[in-house]
Design a protein around this motif. Structure first.
Motif, mmCIF file in Angstrom:
data_model
loop_
_atom_site.group_PDB
_atom_site.id
_atom_site.type_symbol
_atom_site.label_atom_id
_atom_site.label_comp_id
_atom_site.label_asym_id
_atom_site.label_seq_id
_atom_site.Cartn_x
_atom_site.Cartn_y
_atom_site.Cartn_z
ATOM 1 N N LYS A 3 0.839 -1.199 0.000
ATOM 2 C CA LYS A 3 0.000 0.000 0.000
ATOM 3 C C LYS A 3 0.874 1.250 0.000
ATOM 4 O O LYS A 3 1.841 1.334 0.754
ATOM 5 C CB LYS A 3 -0.906 -0.004 1.232
ATOM 6 N N ILE A 4 0.485 2.222 -0.832
ATOM 7 C CA ILE A 4 1.194 3.493 -0.917
ATOM 8 C C ILE A 4 0.213 4.638 -0.668
ATOM 9 O O ILE A 4 -0.879 4.652 -1.233
ATOM 10 C CB ILE A 4 1.927 3.654 -2.273
ATOM 11 N N ALA A 5 0.601 5.548 0.199
ATOM 12 C CA ALA A 5 -0.211 6.732 0.503
ATOM 13 C C ALA A 5 0.428 7.928 -0.197
ATOM 14 O O ALA A 5 1.639 8.144 -0.092
ATOM 15 C CB ALA A 5 -0.277 6.976 2.003
ATOM 16 N N ILE A 6 -0.406 8.685 -0.882
ATOM 17 C CA ILE A 6 0.092 9.816 -1.665
ATOM 18 C C ILE A 6 -0.631 11.080 -1.238
ATOM 19 O O ILE A 6 -1.852 11.087 -1.070
ATOM 20 C CB ILE A 6 -0.116 9.552 -3.174
ATOM 21 N N ASP A 7 0.137 12.134 -1.069
ATOM 22 C CA ASP A 7 -0.408 13.465 -0.799
ATOM 23 C C ASP A 7 -0.834 14.066 -2.142
ATOM 24 O O ASP A 7 -0.401 13.607 -3.202
ATOM 25 C CB ASP A 7 0.672 14.327 -0.132
ATOM 26 N N LEU A 8 -1.671 15.087 -2.109
ATOM 27 C CA LEU A 8 -2.132 15.709 -3.354
ATOM 28 C C LEU A 8 -1.360 16.972 -3.716
ATOM 29 O O LEU A 8 -0.708 17.044 -4.755
ATOM 30 C CB LEU A 8 -3.627 16.030 -3.261
ATOM 31 N N ASP A 9 -1.457 17.985 -2.864
ATOM 32 C CA ASP A 9 -0.893 19.296 -3.201
ATOM 33 C C ASP A 9 0.627 19.273 -3.147
ATOM 34 O O ASP A 9 1.222 18.926 -2.142
ATOM 35 C CB ASP A 9 -1.464 20.368 -2.268
ATOM 36 N N GLY A 10 1.233 19.615 -4.282
ATOM 37 C CA GLY A 10 2.682 19.598 -4.378
ATOM 38 C C GLY A 10 3.244 18.250 -4.784
ATOM 39 O O GLY A 10 4.425 18.125 -5.068
ATOM 40 N N VAL A 11 2.391 17.218 -4.830
ATOM 41 C CA VAL A 11 2.826 15.886 -5.240
ATOM 42 C C VAL A 11 2.103 15.462 -6.519
ATOM 43 O O VAL A 11 2.727 15.073 -7.495
ATOM 44 C CB VAL A 11 2.595 14.842 -4.119
ATOM 45 N N VAL A 12 0.788 15.557 -6.519
ATOM 46 C CA VAL A 12 -0.014 15.211 -7.695
ATOM 47 C C VAL A 12 -0.419 16.482 -8.453
ATOM 48 O O VAL A 12 -0.391 16.520 -9.674
ATOM 49 C CB VAL A 12 -1.268 14.405 -7.285
ATOM 50 N N PHE A 13 -0.767 17.523 -7.706
ATOM 51 C CA PHE A 13 -1.213 18.785 -8.324
ATOM 52 C C PHE A 13 -0.196 19.895 -8.088
ATOM 53 O O PHE A 13 0.455 19.937 -7.043
ATOM 54 C CB PHE A 13 -2.576 19.211 -7.748
ATOM 55 N N ASP A 14 -0.103 20.821 -9.046
ATOM 56 C CA ASP A 14 0.851 21.931 -8.955
ATOM 57 C C ASP A 14 0.326 23.113 -8.135
ATOM 58 O O ASP A 14 0.751 24.245 -8.303
ATOM 59 C CB ASP A 14 1.260 22.406 -10.350
ATOM 60 N N SER A 15 -0.546 22.856 -7.206
ATOM 61 C CA SER A 15 -1.173 23.911 -6.409
ATOM 62 C C SER A 15 -0.177 24.691 -5.559
ATOM 63 O O SER A 15 -0.363 25.890 -5.329
ATOM 64 C CB SER A 15 -2.273 23.324 -5.525
ATOM 65 N N GLU A 16 0.889 24.062 -5.096
ATOM 66 C CA GLU A 16 1.871 24.771 -4.269
ATOM 67 C C GLU A 16 2.490 25.928 -5.056
ATOM 68 O O GLU A 16 2.668 27.024 -4.526
ATOM 69 C CB GLU A 16 2.962 23.821 -3.773
ATOM 70 N N ASN A 17 2.812 25.693 -6.322
ATOM 71 C CA ASN A 17 3.367 26.769 -7.153
ATOM 72 C C ASN A 17 2.354 27.879 -7.363
ATOM 73 O O ASN A 17 2.709 29.066 -7.361
ATOM 74 C CB ASN A 17 3.830 26.220 -8.508
ATOM 75 N N LEU A 18 1.095 27.510 -7.551
ATOM 76 C CA LEU A 18 0.054 28.531 -7.741
ATOM 77 C C LEU A 18 -0.162 29.341 -6.470
ATOM 78 O O LEU A 18 -0.359 30.561 -6.537
ATOM 79 C CB LEU A 18 -1.249 27.877 -8.189
ATOM 80 N N TYR A 19 -0.117 28.694 -5.321
ATOM 81 C CA TYR A 19 -0.239 29.437 -4.066
ATOM 82 C C TYR A 19 0.901 30.448 -3.939
ATOM 83 O O TYR A 19 0.706 31.571 -3.488
ATOM 84 C CB TYR A 19 -0.250 28.510 -2.841
ATOM 85 N N ARG A 20 2.086 30.060 -4.344
ATOM 86 C CA ARG A 20 3.232 30.975 -4.288
ATOM 87 C C ARG A 20 2.953 32.214 -5.155
ATOM 88 O O ARG A 20 3.182 33.339 -4.723
ATOM 89 C CB ARG A 20 4.506 30.267 -4.743
ATOM 90 N N ILE A 21 2.440 32.001 -6.339
ATOM 91 C CA ILE A 21 2.138 33.126 -7.232
ATOM 92 C C ILE A 21 1.040 34.006 -6.641
ATOM 93 O O ILE A 21 1.185 35.233 -6.562
ATOM 94 C CB ILE A 21 1.730 32.599 -8.631
ATOM 95 N N TYR A 22 -0.049 33.390 -6.226
ATOM 96 C CA TYR A 22 -1.171 34.168 -5.691
ATOM 97 C C TYR A 22 -0.811 34.905 -4.404
ATOM 98 O O TYR A 22 -1.280 36.019 -4.172
ATOM 99 C CB TYR A 22 -2.402 33.276 -5.469
ATOM 100 N N THR A 23 0.026 34.317 -3.554
ATOM 101 C CA THR A 23 0.407 35.016 -2.325
ATOM 102 C C THR A 23 1.282 36.222 -2.634
ATOM 103 O O THR A 23 1.136 37.270 -1.999
ATOM 104 C CB THR A 23 1.155 34.099 -1.325
#
Length: 158
Positions: A3-23
């Motif tokens: 079994k493998i557990a995966i995080d979403l933000d910053g791992v599957v989706f590029d949301s971390e980069n978008l948060y950096r831009i929006y902030t």
């Protein structure tokens, strides 16, 4: 099957980069200056000298926009579809009900329709242990360290 557990933000989706831009846009638009105190911080709440109320205000005004426009990180769909036949994949994320709804739509679009998702998870280690996870992929170094301390192989994705 392992079994493998995966995080979403910053791992599957590029949301971390978008948060950096929006902030950065928010900070200069609202404060008319740069209030970054530590640009190396992954979480925007730790990058600026904003109080909790301002961080919540920013999040309330921008989270939906960020998460709707967040794309899959390049290659994530290829890797996820490759490992779904090798591992039992579970998602463990701090996203709330609304945020996970947006993620499910995008995961379904790439063929990950039967993945178990645990959301509103702010203590991921207990979830990993309870689910008997063998591996994790996360972008938080402390989560990876705690997983490794509990004999879970941790892949730090940055």
């Amino acid at each position: 099957m392992k079994k493998i557990a995966i995080d979403l933000d910053g791992v599957v989706f590029d949301s971390e980069n978008l948060y950096r831009i929006y902030t950065e846009i928010y900070d200069t638009d609202v404060h008319k200056k740069d209030n970054i105190i530590d640009n190396s911080q992954r979480l925007f709440q730790n990058r600026y000298n904003w109080d909790k109320q301002e961080s919540k205000k920013f999040y309330k005004e921008n989270a939906e926009k960020v998460l709707k426009s967040a794309n899959l990180i390049t290659g994530a769909d290829i890797v996820l579809n490759k490992i779904k036949d090798i591992f039992e994949i579970i998602i463990v994320t701090a996203r709330d009900d609304f945020e996970i709804k947006l993620a499910k739509e995008k995961l379904n679009a790439i063929g990950l329709t039967n993945v178990k998702i645990f959301h509103n998870e702010h203590d991921k280690i207990n979830r990993f242990i309870n689910e008997k996870v063998d591996y994790i992929i996360d972008d938080d170094d402390l989560t990876c360290i705690k997983a490794a301390e509990n004999n879970i192989v941790a892949l730090f994705f940055k």
